[in-house]
Motif scaffolding. Structure first.
Motif, PDB file in Angstrom:
ATOM      1  N   PHE A   1      49.539  42.526  52.287  1.00  0.00           N
ATOM      2  CA  PHE A   1      49.562  42.288  50.845  1.00  0.00           C
ATOM      3  C   PHE A   1      48.220  41.727  50.369  1.00  0.00           C
ATOM      4  N   SER A   2      47.796  40.672  51.044  1.00  0.00           N
ATOM      5  CA  SER A   2      46.592  39.989  50.571  1.00  0.00           C
ATOM      6  C   SER A   2      45.339  40.834  50.769  1.00  0.00           C
ATOM      7  N   ASN A   3      45.233  41.553  51.882  1.00  0.00           N
ATOM      8  CA  ASN A   3      44.050  42.398  52.095  1.00  0.00           C
ATOM      9  C   ASN A   3      43.991  43.548  51.102  1.00  0.00           C
ATOM     10  N   THR A   4      45.133  44.119  50.795  1.00  0.00           N
ATOM     11  CA  THR A   4      45.169  45.207  49.816  1.00  0.00           C
ATOM     12  C   THR A   4      44.756  44.697  48.442  1.00  0.00           C
ATOM     13  N   ALA A   5      45.366  43.608  48.015  1.00  0.00           N
ATOM     14  CA  ALA A   5      45.028  43.044  46.701  1.00  0.00           C
ATOM     15  C   ALA A   5      43.559  42.622  46.659  1.00  0.00           C
ATOM     16  N   TRP A   6      43.082  41.989  47.735  1.00  0.00           N
ATOM     17  CA  TRP A   6      41.674  41.559  47.811  1.00  0.00           C
ATOM     18  C   TRP A   6      40.746  42.755  47.671  1.00  0.00           C
ATOM     19  N   ALA A   7      41.064  43.848  48.352  1.00  0.00           N
ATOM     20  CA  ALA A   7      40.216  45.043  48.301  1.00  0.00           C
ATOM     21  C   ALA A   7      40.127  45.593  46.880  1.00  0.00           C
ATOM     22  N   TYR A   8      41.248  45.672  46.203  1.00  0.00           N
ATOM     23  CA  TYR A   8      41.230  46.195  44.828  1.00  0.00           C
ATOM     24  C   TYR A   8      40.445  45.266  43.906  1.00  0.00           C
ATOM     25  N   ALA A   9      40.633  43.971  44.069  1.00  0.00           N
ATOM     26  CA  ALA A   9      39.903  43.009  43.236  1.00  0.00           C
ATOM     27  C   ALA A   9      38.409  43.067  43.521  1.00  0.00           C
ATOM     28  N   THR A  10      38.044  43.123  44.787  1.00  0.00           N
ATOM     29  CA  THR A  10      36.634  43.167  45.172  1.00  0.00           C
ATOM     30  C   THR A  10      35.972  44.451  44.684  1.00  0.00           C
ATOM     31  N   ALA A  11      36.727  45.550  44.723  1.00  0.00           N
ATOM     32  CA  ALA A  11      36.205  46.838  44.256  1.00  0.00           C
ATOM     33  C   ALA A  11      36.291  46.963  42.733  1.00  0.00           C
ATOM     34  N   ARG A  12      36.863  45.942  42.095  1.00  0.00           N
ATOM     35  CA  ARG A  12      37.043  45.937  40.637  1.00  0.00           C
ATOM     36  C   ARG A  12      37.895  47.116  40.160  1.00  0.00           C
ATOM     37  N   VAL A  13      38.964  47.358  40.920  1.00  0.00           N
ATOM     38  CA  VAL A  13      39.918  48.416  40.578  1.00  0.00           C
ATOM     39  C   VAL A  13      41.223  47.730  40.200  1.00  0.00           C
ATOM     40  N   PHE A  14      41.627  47.849  38.946  1.00  0.00           N
ATOM     41  CA  PHE A  14      42.892  47.261  38.533  1.00  0.00           C
ATOM     42  C   PHE A  14      43.918  48.365  38.394  1.00  0.00           C
ATOM     43  N   ASP A  15      44.871  48.352  39.278  1.00  0.00           N
ATOM     44  CA  ASP A  15      45.952  49.322  39.312  1.00  0.00           C
ATOM     45  C   ASP A  15      47.231  48.550  38.982  1.00  0.00           C
ATOM     46  N   LEU A  16      47.642  48.622  37.728  1.00  0.00           N
ATOM     47  CA  LEU A  16      48.781  47.835  37.267  1.00  0.00           C
ATOM     48  C   LEU A  16      50.036  48.104  38.093  1.00  0.00           C
ATOM     49  N   GLY A  17      50.338  49.370  38.348  1.00  0.00           N
ATOM     50  CA  GLY A  17      51.530  49.705  39.127  1.00  0.00           C
ATOM     51  C   GLY A  17      51.501  49.090  40.507  1.00  0.00           C
ATOM     52  N   LEU A  18      50.348  49.135  41.150  1.00  0.00           N
ATOM     53  CA  LEU A  18      50.200  48.544  42.477  1.00  0.00           C
ATOM     54  C   LEU A  18      50.401  47.035  42.426  1.00  0.00           C
ATOM     55  N   PHE A  19      49.710  46.355  41.508  1.00  0.00           N
ATOM     56  CA  PHE A  19      49.816  44.900  41.447  1.00  0.00           C
ATOM     57  C   PHE A  19      51.218  44.449  41.060  1.00  0.00           C
ATOM     58  N   GLU A  20      51.901  45.197  40.204  1.00  0.00           N
ATOM     59  CA  GLU A  20      53.282  44.847  39.863  1.00  0.00           C
ATOM     60  C   GLU A  20      54.191  44.998  41.080  1.00  0.00           C
ATOM     61  N   ARG A  21      53.975  46.063  41.840  1.00  0.00           N
ATOM     62  CA  ARG A  21      54.801  46.305  43.035  1.00  0.00           C
ATOM     63  C   ARG A  21      54.545  45.241  44.102  1.00  0.00           C
ATOM     64  N   LEU A  22      53.275  44.918  44.327  1.00  0.00           N
ATOM     65  CA  LEU A  22      52.940  43.874  45.292  1.00  0.00           C
ATOM     66  C   LEU A  22      53.520  42.534  44.858  1.00  0.00           C
ATOM     67  N   THR A  23      53.413  42.237  43.568  1.00  0.00           N
ATOM     68  CA  THR A  23      53.935  40.978  43.036  1.00  0.00           C
ATOM     69  C   THR A  23      55.431  40.870  43.273  1.00  0.00           C
ATOM     70  N   GLU A  24      56.179  41.930  42.984  1.00  0.00           N
ATOM     71  CA  GLU A  24      57.626  41.913  43.212  1.00  0.00           C
ATOM     72  C   GLU A  24      57.942  41.603  44.664  1.00  0.00           C
ATOM     73  N   ALA A  25      57.221  42.251  45.567  1.00  0.00           N
ATOM     74  CA  ALA A  25      57.468  42.043  46.994  1.00  0.00           C
ATOM     75  C   ALA A  25      57.107  40.626  47.427  1.00  0.00           C
ATOM     76  N   VAL A  26      56.005  40.106  46.927  1.00  0.00           N
ATOM     77  CA  VAL A  26      55.568  38.763  47.306  1.00  0.00           C
ATOM     78  C   VAL A  26      56.542  37.719  46.780  1.00  0.00           C
ATOM     79  N   ILE A  27      57.019  37.887  45.565  1.00  0.00           N
ATOM     80  CA  ILE A  27      57.979  36.941  44.987  1.00  0.00           C
ATOM     81  C   ILE A  27      59.235  36.846  45.840  1.00  0.00           C
ATOM     82  N   ASN A  28      59.645  37.960  46.401  1.00  0.00           N
ATOM     83  CA  ASN A  28      60.882  38.003  47.176  1.00  0.00           C
ATOM     84  C   ASN A  28      60.680  37.743  48.666  1.00  0.00           C
ATOM     85  N   ARG A  29      59.486  37.422  49.063  1.00  0.00           N
ATOM     86  CA  ARG A  29      59.156  37.193  50.473  1.00  0.00           C
ATOM     87  C   ARG A  29      59.369  35.722  50.815  1.00  0.00           C
TER      88      ARG A  29
END
Length: 149
Positions: free
Chosen positions: A64-92
């Motif tokens: 989760f964190s490496n994927t999110a870090w990569a998108y942030a570092t690359a300055r790529v904001f993918d709303l669908g991806l971040f929403e999906r990751l957020t849902e999973a992290v909240i429930n972890r």
């Protein structure tokens, strides 16, 4: 640079990414971001794939964190991806200190300041501040300030 382009083109054109496990997906985008290589089609393809998965149960906190870090570092904001990751992290239930710090930093960096995420992780952070490095605590404080929470 040419090798990254060839790899990115190849992956972006694959019919399916099901043969990539979570670590392979996160390592791929992490490598591109770390090398400073942009490949919008690759990031879109990986983001769409992860966002479309039925379950993220096989993802480890570092995935989760490496994927999110990569998108942030690359300055790529993918709303669908971040929403999906957020849902999973909240429930972890388990999320280690560095993964929490990196994930929150990445979310704040791309402007994804979902209050549910920050509210869910606040008690985890407050209950175990000694589990975070000094840099991790600084990144967390910065992320919460950006989120204005």
């Amino acid at each position: 640079p040419e090798l990254f382009k060839k790899i990115g083109d190849h992956i972006a054109l694959l019919e399916r990414l099901d043969s990539f496990d979570p670590q392979a997906l996160s390592n791929t985008v992490w490598a591109f971001a770390t090398a400073g290589e942009s490949h919008s089609e690759l990031f879109k393809r990986v983001g769409d794939h992860i966002a479309g998965l039925d379950s993220l149960d096989s993802f480890k906190p570092q995935d989760f964190s490496n994927t999110a870090w990569a998108y942030a570092t690359a300055r790529v904001f993918d709303l669908g991806l971040f929403e999906r990751l957020t849902e999973a992290v909240i429930n972890r239930e388990y999320f280690d200190g560095q993964a929490v710090a990196n994930f929150l930093w990445a979310c704040a960096t791309v402007g994804h300041t979902d209050e549910r995420l920050f509210s869910a992780l606040a008690p985890v952070i407050a209950s175990k501040p000694d589990k975070f490095s000094e840099q991790g605590l600084a990144n967390i404080a910065w992320a919460y300030s950006v989120a204005n929470l």
